[in-house]
Write a protein that holds these residues in place. Structure first.
Motif, mmCIF file in Angstrom:
data_model
loop_
_atom_site.group_PDB
_atom_site.id
_atom_site.type_symbol
_atom_site.label_atom_id
_atom_site.label_comp_id
_atom_site.label_asym_id
_atom_site.label_seq_id
_atom_site.Cartn_x
_atom_site.Cartn_y
_atom_site.Cartn_z
ATOM 1 N N UNK A 85 9.749 25.606 -6.831
ATOM 2 C CA UNK A 85 10.104 26.430 -7.982
ATOM 3 C C UNK A 85 11.617 26.441 -8.192
ATOM 4 N N UNK A 86 12.390 26.527 -7.120
ATOM 5 C CA UNK A 86 13.846 26.489 -7.240
ATOM 6 C C UNK A 86 14.296 25.161 -7.856
ATOM 7 N N UNK A 87 13.711 24.060 -7.411
ATOM 8 C CA UNK A 87 14.068 22.752 -7.961
ATOM 9 C C UNK A 87 13.694 22.645 -9.435
ATOM 10 N N UNK A 88 12.584 23.230 -9.828
ATOM 11 C CA UNK A 88 12.196 23.221 -11.239
ATOM 12 C C UNK A 88 13.213 23.977 -12.089
ATOM 13 N N UNK A 89 13.704 25.100 -11.579
ATOM 14 C CA UNK A 89 14.712 25.864 -12.314
ATOM 15 C C UNK A 89 15.992 25.048 -12.465
ATOM 16 N N UNK A 90 16.410 24.375 -11.395
ATOM 17 C CA UNK A 90 17.612 23.536 -11.463
ATOM 18 C C UNK A 90 17.384 22.394 -12.452
ATOM 19 N N UNK A 91 16.231 21.756 -12.390
ATOM 20 C CA UNK A 91 15.930 20.656 -13.317
ATOM 21 C C UNK A 91 15.915 21.129 -14.770
ATOM 22 N N UNK A 92 15.374 22.307 -15.012
ATOM 23 C CA UNK A 92 15.373 22.849 -16.371
ATOM 24 C C UNK A 92 16.800 23.073 -16.857
ATOM 25 N N UNK A 93 17.658 23.549 -15.980
ATOM 26 C CA UNK A 93 19.062 23.754 -16.330
ATOM 27 C C UNK A 93 19.770 22.423 -16.567
ATOM 28 N N UNK A 94 19.492 21.442 -15.732
ATOM 29 C CA UNK A 94 20.066 20.100 -15.921
ATOM 30 C C UNK A 94 19.651 19.545 -17.286
ATOM 31 N N UNK A 95 18.390 19.693 -17.614
ATOM 32 C CA UNK A 95 17.893 19.200 -18.918
ATOM 33 C C UNK A 95 18.617 19.899 -20.059
ATOM 34 N N UNK A 96 18.843 21.195 -19.938
ATOM 35 C CA UNK A 96 19.543 21.916 -21.002
ATOM 36 C C UNK A 96 20.996 21.441 -21.109
ATOM 37 N N UNK A 97 21.677 21.291 -19.972
ATOM 38 C CA UNK A 97 23.054 20.796 -19.997
ATOM 39 C C UNK A 97 23.098 19.411 -20.645
ATOM 40 N N UNK A 98 22.092 18.588 -20.405
ATOM 41 C CA UNK A 98 22.057 17.265 -21.045
ATOM 42 C C UNK A 98 21.969 17.388 -22.566
ATOM 43 N N UNK A 99 21.343 18.451 -23.047
ATOM 44 C CA UNK A 99 21.218 18.643 -24.501
ATOM 45 C C UNK A 99 22.531 19.076 -25.133
ATOM 46 N N UNK A 100 23.491 19.508 -24.340
ATOM 47 C CA UNK A 100 24.790 19.940 -24.856
ATOM 48 C C UNK A 100 25.781 18.796 -25.012
ATOM 49 N N UNK A 101 25.407 17.603 -24.594
ATOM 50 C CA UNK A 101 26.329 16.479 -24.560
ATOM 51 C C UNK A 101 26.748 16.038 -25.953
ATOM 52 N N UNK A 102 28.043 15.804 -26.104
ATOM 53 C CA UNK A 102 28.590 15.258 -27.342
ATOM 54 C C UNK A 102 28.663 13.745 -27.220
ATOM 55 N N UNK A 103 28.413 13.071 -28.282
ATOM 56 C CA UNK A 103 28.419 11.593 -28.272
ATOM 57 C C UNK A 103 29.793 11.048 -28.495
#
Length: 140
Positions: A122-140
């Motif tokens: 469950x802890x790893x899933x929370x970290x992965x969800x956060x990683x996925x969100x940070x990836x959505x913030x990326x500027x091209x």
């Protein structure tokens, strides 16, 4: 169900189901708002309200992909959030490692639910969800 386990999947589903459809946010967005905005700012630009209390500057995390040859550095971001590696700008002691907090929260919640063995997943899933969100913030 393998390493993730049924309890972890139910826990994640219940986190997302707690918001109304109109106010729904992803788990990663929730984690970012709860754990990261104070320093990194709402858009990830490094302009959070606590920055003035810190030494040095806060990194603009919208540039992680651009600064890594156009590839989002999933493992590096995961390890920075989890606390399993000290790298780059997140190698300072000012960056809290959320993995330990996530594991403690998960162990407590899952123990209450009668499934204490799934805390790491469950802890790893929370970290992965956060990683996925940070990836959505990326500027091209």
């Amino acid at each position: 169900m393998g390493r993730l386990g049924f309890a972890a999947m139910v826990a994640l589903a219940s986190l997302g189901a707690s918001a109304s459809a109109q106010d729904a946010m992803s788990i990663g967005q929730f984690e970012f708002a709860n754990s990261c905005v104070q320093c990194h700012g709402p858009a990830g630009k490094g302009d959070g309200p606590l920055v003035s209390f810190m030494t040095g500057s806060m990194p603009d995390i919208t540039q992680l992909q651009k600064n890594n040859g156009g590839i989002f550095p999933v493992a590096r971001v995961f390890n920075s959030i989890d606390g399993s590696a000290k790298v780059g700008a997140h190698g300072t002691s000012e960056m809290p490692a959320w993995g330990q907090r996530y594991r403690a929260d998960a162990a407590e919640w899952l123990s209450y639910q009668g499934a204490p063995g799934e805390a790491e997943a469950l802890a790893q899933l929370r970290v992965l969800a956060l990683v996925e969100y940070v990836s959505s913030l990326q500027e091209q």
